[in-house]
Structure formats: C-alpha cells, structure tokens
Design a protein around this motif. Sequence first.
Motif, PDB file in Angstrom:
ATOM      1  N   GLY A  21      44.852  33.103  39.874  1.00  0.00           N
ATOM      2  CA  GLY A  21      43.681  33.368  39.038  1.00  0.00           C
ATOM      3  C   GLY A  21      43.755  32.650  37.703  1.00  0.00           C
ATOM      4  N   ALA A  22      44.933  32.665  37.082  1.00  0.00           N
ATOM      5  CA  ALA A  22      45.098  31.976  35.793  1.00  0.00           C
ATOM      6  C   ALA A  22      44.920  30.475  35.955  1.00  0.00           C
ATOM      7  N   VAL A  23      45.487  29.918  37.015  1.00  0.00           N
ATOM      8  CA  VAL A  23      45.332  28.480  37.270  1.00  0.00           C
ATOM      9  C   VAL A  23      43.870  28.149  37.557  1.00  0.00           C
ATOM     10  N   ALA A  24      43.176  29.036  38.258  1.00  0.00           N
ATOM     11  CA  ALA A  24      41.765  28.799  38.573  1.00  0.00           C
ATOM     12  C   ALA A  24      40.912  28.776  37.309  1.00  0.00           C
ATOM     13  N   LEU A  40      37.919  26.195  42.712  1.00  0.00           N
ATOM     14  CA  LEU A  40      37.382  26.928  43.860  1.00  0.00           C
ATOM     15  C   LEU A  40      38.486  27.337  44.831  1.00  0.00           C
ATOM     16  N   LEU A  41      39.430  26.447  45.071  1.00  0.00           N
ATOM     17  CA  LEU A  41      40.534  26.750  45.979  1.00  0.00           C
ATOM     18  C   LEU A  41      41.446  27.828  45.402  1.00  0.00           C
ATOM     19  N   PHE A  42      41.890  27.640  44.163  1.00  0.00           N
ATOM     20  CA  PHE A  42      42.799  28.613  43.566  1.00  0.00           C
ATOM     21  C   PHE A  42      42.106  29.945  43.309  1.00  0.00           C
ATOM     22  N   GLY A  43      40.835  29.911  42.960  1.00  0.00           N
ATOM     23  CA  GLY A  43      40.097  31.155  42.756  1.00  0.00           C
ATOM     24  C   GLY A  43      39.935  31.950  44.038  1.00  0.00           C
ATOM     25  N   SER A  44      39.634  31.262  45.126  1.00  0.00           N
ATOM     26  CA  SER A  44      39.496  31.974  46.398  1.00  0.00           C
ATOM     27  C   SER A  44      40.837  32.507  46.888  1.00  0.00           C
ATOM     28  N   LEU A  45      41.922  31.771  46.647  1.00  0.00           N
ATOM     29  CA  LEU A  45      43.251  32.288  46.989  1.00  0.00           C
ATOM     30  C   LEU A  45      43.599  33.507  46.139  1.00  0.00           C
ATOM     31  N   ALA A  46      43.248  33.483  44.875  1.00  0.00           N
ATOM     32  CA  ALA A  46      43.518  34.626  43.999  1.00  0.00           C
ATOM     33  C   ALA A  46      42.762  35.863  44.449  1.00  0.00           C
ATOM     34  N   VAL A  47      41.502  35.682  44.814  1.00  0.00           N
ATOM     35  CA  VAL A  47      40.704  36.814  45.294  1.00  0.00           C
ATOM     36  C   VAL A  47      41.279  37.357  46.597  1.00  0.00           C
ATOM     37  N   THR A  48      41.677  36.468  47.489  1.00  0.00           N
ATOM     38  CA  THR A  48      42.237  36.901  48.771  1.00  0.00           C
ATOM     39  C   THR A  48      43.525  37.686  48.586  1.00  0.00           C
ATOM     40  N   PHE A  49      44.448  37.159  47.786  1.00  0.00           N
ATOM     41  CA  PHE A  49      45.708  37.858  47.564  1.00  0.00           C
ATOM     42  C   PHE A  49      45.496  39.163  46.798  1.00  0.00           C
ATOM     43  N   ALA A  50      44.547  39.188  45.888  1.00  0.00           N
ATOM     44  CA  ALA A  50      44.272  40.417  45.148  1.00  0.00           C
ATOM     45  C   ALA A  50      43.736  41.502  46.072  1.00  0.00           C
ATOM     46  N   LEU A  51      42.834  41.137  46.960  1.00  0.00           N
ATOM     47  CA  LEU A  51      42.299  42.130  47.897  1.00  0.00           C
ATOM     48  C   LEU A  51      43.368  42.622  48.859  1.00  0.00           C
ATOM     49  N   LEU A  52      44.239  41.733  49.296  1.00  0.00           N
ATOM     50  CA  LEU A  52      45.348  42.157  50.153  1.00  0.00           C
ATOM     51  C   LEU A  52      46.294  43.094  49.406  1.00  0.00           C
ATOM     52  N   GLY A  53      46.570  42.780  48.153  1.00  0.00           N
ATOM     53  CA  GLY A  53      47.443  43.635  47.350  1.00  0.00           C
ATOM     54  C   GLY A  53      46.819  44.980  47.057  1.00  0.00           C
ATOM     55  N   LEU A  54      45.517  45.007  46.807  1.00  0.00           N
ATOM     56  CA  LEU A  54      44.849  46.277  46.563  1.00  0.00           C
ATOM     57  C   LEU A  54      44.797  47.122  47.829  1.00  0.00           C
ATOM     58  N   ALA A  55      44.682  46.483  48.976  1.00  0.00           N
ATOM     59  CA  ALA A  55      44.686  47.227  50.238  1.00  0.00           C
ATOM     60  C   ALA A  55      46.053  47.847  50.506  1.00  0.00           C
ATOM     61  N   ARG A  56      47.118  47.168  50.090  1.00  0.00           N
ATOM     62  CA  ARG A  56      48.479  47.692  50.272  1.00  0.00           C
ATOM     63  C   ARG A  56      48.901  48.616  49.140  1.00  0.00           C
ATOM     64  N   GLY A  61      47.642  46.631  38.862  1.00  0.00           N
ATOM     65  CA  GLY A  61      47.195  45.995  37.616  1.00  0.00           C
ATOM     66  C   GLY A  61      47.141  44.484  37.737  1.00  0.00           C
ATOM     67  N   GLN A  62      48.165  43.916  38.327  1.00  0.00           N
ATOM     68  CA  GLN A  62      48.187  42.467  38.518  1.00  0.00           C
ATOM     69  C   GLN A  62      47.113  42.042  39.516  1.00  0.00           C
ATOM     70  N   CYS A  63      46.895  42.848  40.541  1.00  0.00           N
ATOM     71  CA  CYS A  63      45.878  42.499  41.538  1.00  0.00           C
ATOM     72  C   CYS A  63      44.476  42.539  40.940  1.00  0.00           C
ATOM     73  N   VAL A  64      44.204  43.530  40.121  1.00  0.00           N
ATOM     74  CA  VAL A  64      42.880  43.623  39.499  1.00  0.00           C
ATOM     75  C   VAL A  64      42.665  42.465  38.530  1.00  0.00           C
ATOM     76  N   THR A  65      43.690  42.137  37.760  1.00  0.00           N
ATOM     77  CA  THR A  65      43.581  41.000  36.835  1.00  0.00           C
ATOM     78  C   THR A  65      43.411  39.697  37.606  1.00  0.00           C
ATOM     79  N   GLY A  66      44.173  39.520  38.683  1.00  0.00           N
ATOM     80  CA  GLY A  66      44.033  38.331  39.517  1.00  0.00           C
ATOM     81  C   GLY A  66      42.671  38.249  40.178  1.00  0.00           C
ATOM     82  N   LEU A  67      42.139  39.403  40.576  1.00  0.00           N
ATOM     83  CA  LEU A  67      40.799  39.437  41.176  1.00  0.00           C
ATOM     84  C   LEU A  67      39.741  39.016  40.164  1.00  0.00           C
ATOM     85  N   ALA A  68      39.838  39.518  38.950  1.00  0.00           N
ATOM     86  CA  ALA A  68      38.861  39.163  37.917  1.00  0.00           C
ATOM     87  C   ALA A  68      38.964  37.687  37.542  1.00  0.00           C
TER      88      ALA A  68
END
Length: 86
Positions: A21-24, A40-56, A61-68
């Motif tokens: 997310g920061a790189v994006a 676009l690539l790094f942002g979509s990867l950040a959203v994907t990993f954030a949603l996976l982390g929130l599901a687990r 906190g890091q997942c929400v920040t990465g998602l935003a």
Amino acid sequence: MAAGSADSPATLYGPASLTFGAVAVIAAVFAGFVGMAIPLLFGSLAVTFALLGLARRLNRGQCVTGLALGALGVLYPVFLVTVLGV
C-alpha cells in the motif's frame, strides 16, 4: 508447530499489505514518471493481502492501513485519468 502458534505465513498478510500500500501511494504520486501500471499493481496486491489478513483476523491494524493505502493507490491514478483525461 505447537497448537495455537502464530508462526504461519498468514501472519505476513498485514505487513505485506502495508508495504504494498505504501509503495502504491508513493508510485501514484510519481505516476507521471513510473507509469500507471506500478500503482495499480501494488495497490491491488495491497487490497488483496489486506482482505486475506482481515479474513484470518491477523494484524488487523496493518491490514486496515494497507487496505486504505492500497485503495488510494488504485483510485488516485484512475481518478486522474477520468477527470483530467491524461
């Protein structure tokens, strides 16, 4: 591994989404120099990993920040293209 241990690859979803997310966001600011594909690539990867982390339910906190940050990294170049017609 012991039962209930937090040592698994899934614990890295939060830091990975935060980093991507920061790189994006940084790449979105410099989209004129690095191109539109990087944020676009790094942002979509950040959203994907954030949603996976929130599901687990790991590193929320890091997942929400990465998602935003990832969503901002994806939406900022799209907003520029639609409004300015670059």
